[in-house]
Design an enzyme around this catalytic site. Sequence first.
Site, mmCIF file in Angstrom:
data_model
loop_
_atom_site.group_PDB
_atom_site.id
_atom_site.type_symbol
_atom_site.label_atom_id
_atom_site.label_comp_id
_atom_site.label_asym_id
_atom_site.label_seq_id
_atom_site.Cartn_x
_atom_site.Cartn_y
_atom_site.Cartn_z
ATOM 1 C CG HIS A 1 25.839 -52.950 -22.165
ATOM 2 N ND1 HIS A 1 24.895 -53.928 -22.008
ATOM 3 C CD2 HIS A 1 25.972 -52.766 -23.496
ATOM 4 C CE1 HIS A 1 24.457 -54.320 -23.192
ATOM 5 N NE2 HIS A 1 25.105 -53.631 -24.114
ATOM 6 C CG ASP B 1 28.841 -57.903 -26.885
ATOM 7 O OD1 ASP B 1 28.462 -56.979 -27.625
ATOM 8 O OD2 ASP B 1 28.147 -58.376 -25.976
#
Length: 451
Positions: A277, A350
């Site tokens: 992230h 993702d």
Amino acid sequence: MFRRLGLGLLVIAMAGCSAVEAEQTARPTPAASPSSAAPGGAGATPSPEETPSGEAAGAGDPATEGGGAGAATGDVAATLARMSVEEKVGQLFMPVVYGSRADAAHQENSARFGAGSPVQVIKKYHPGGVIIFPWAGNVSDARQLAALTTGLREASRVPLMIGVDQENGTVSPLSAIVTKLPGAMAIGATGDPANARAAARLTGTELRALGITMDFAPVADVNINPRNPVIGPRAYGSDPGKVATMVGAAVDGFHAAGVASTAKHFPGHGDTSTDSHTGLPVITHTKAQWRKLDAPPFREAIAHGVDAIMSAHVVMPKLDPSGDPATLSRTILTGLLRDELGFDGVISTDALNMAGVREKYGDAEVAVRAVLAGADVLLMPPDMPKAYGAVLAAVKSGRISAARLDASVTRILRLKAKRGMFGKVTTDPASVRSAAHLSLARRLAREANLP
């Protein structure tokens, strides 16, 4: 999406946050969002313990969903034939839409899409699906959520896939309204794959009752690095064989409930000490190590007919020396996943707003490169107009061929047909958190030695 926010908001609130929970680092600006909604439909969804076999009657069987297997196959071909190029490109995208009602304007939709309500976003961009999050104002209670999903589906000319990232445990965006279940590590610790199947089936049954037709679960990563900041308890364990068995059982459970399942994060996110992230992890596994440590759960998921596999924003230089993350690597997504493992289902990226995929290329180029690498679904692009425009331009210029676009759209439509999205998707919010579900949850918690 991060581009509109100050760095002070770019904080990961929880180290174990899910792949698609990356959007939590870019919360919307405050807005008054209507919370009232009409009730969802009243179609019954079977409980996990209602039938002697433990199966939801007919769930997951294309012969009983969407008009039967033959009708579903015909629907896919007919739907593809009548779609415009713009609609086909839209099918590749799965964004977040904002608000609690399908027909109510929300300032975040206006800012991000140039369209006020979720319905207007769907009509403008024709997305193949949307993903639900509480922080996007999508969730207040079961009845409201069922009405929202119904309204979203009714707005789409092509059957709409509605997804969520309900892994259970640490990643449970619907925890306020669904049955609380142990996470993957706790389930794995029981050593009984039947528990993984039961948990997935219960979750899938409740999602289907809310009108949600795809779950971004199970996690197929093998958590072999104790310093892993992003997977940890989200994985079933650290033994590839045991994780594979649990993953296969979970896939079966989701399918028994009639919900599409997604194994993640390919080619494996278990041996990282960097959170994708916020950075770009590098994993130095050789191909032999990958086949032994990372691949088994994905092989098992494929053997059990998993609907989709999500890519990881990780670099594995001994699998692909280009330095690109797996999400943008044709060598990995097409060479390994399609060709070596034989997967012909949907490949989802993702979340594309994560830092791990945005280091080398701009948001427009990332979307194009993901498709060229082999991805079918572009999840949560940070700038939908820019990404959509770039993919459409690449198709019109021939950089992405018409055949390549049709291949992805066909896979997406095929998934929708298989999981009953071409037929009527009924909701039954009153069945969520039933006595039978709560009883099963307590049993699973006891077996996992949870309080």
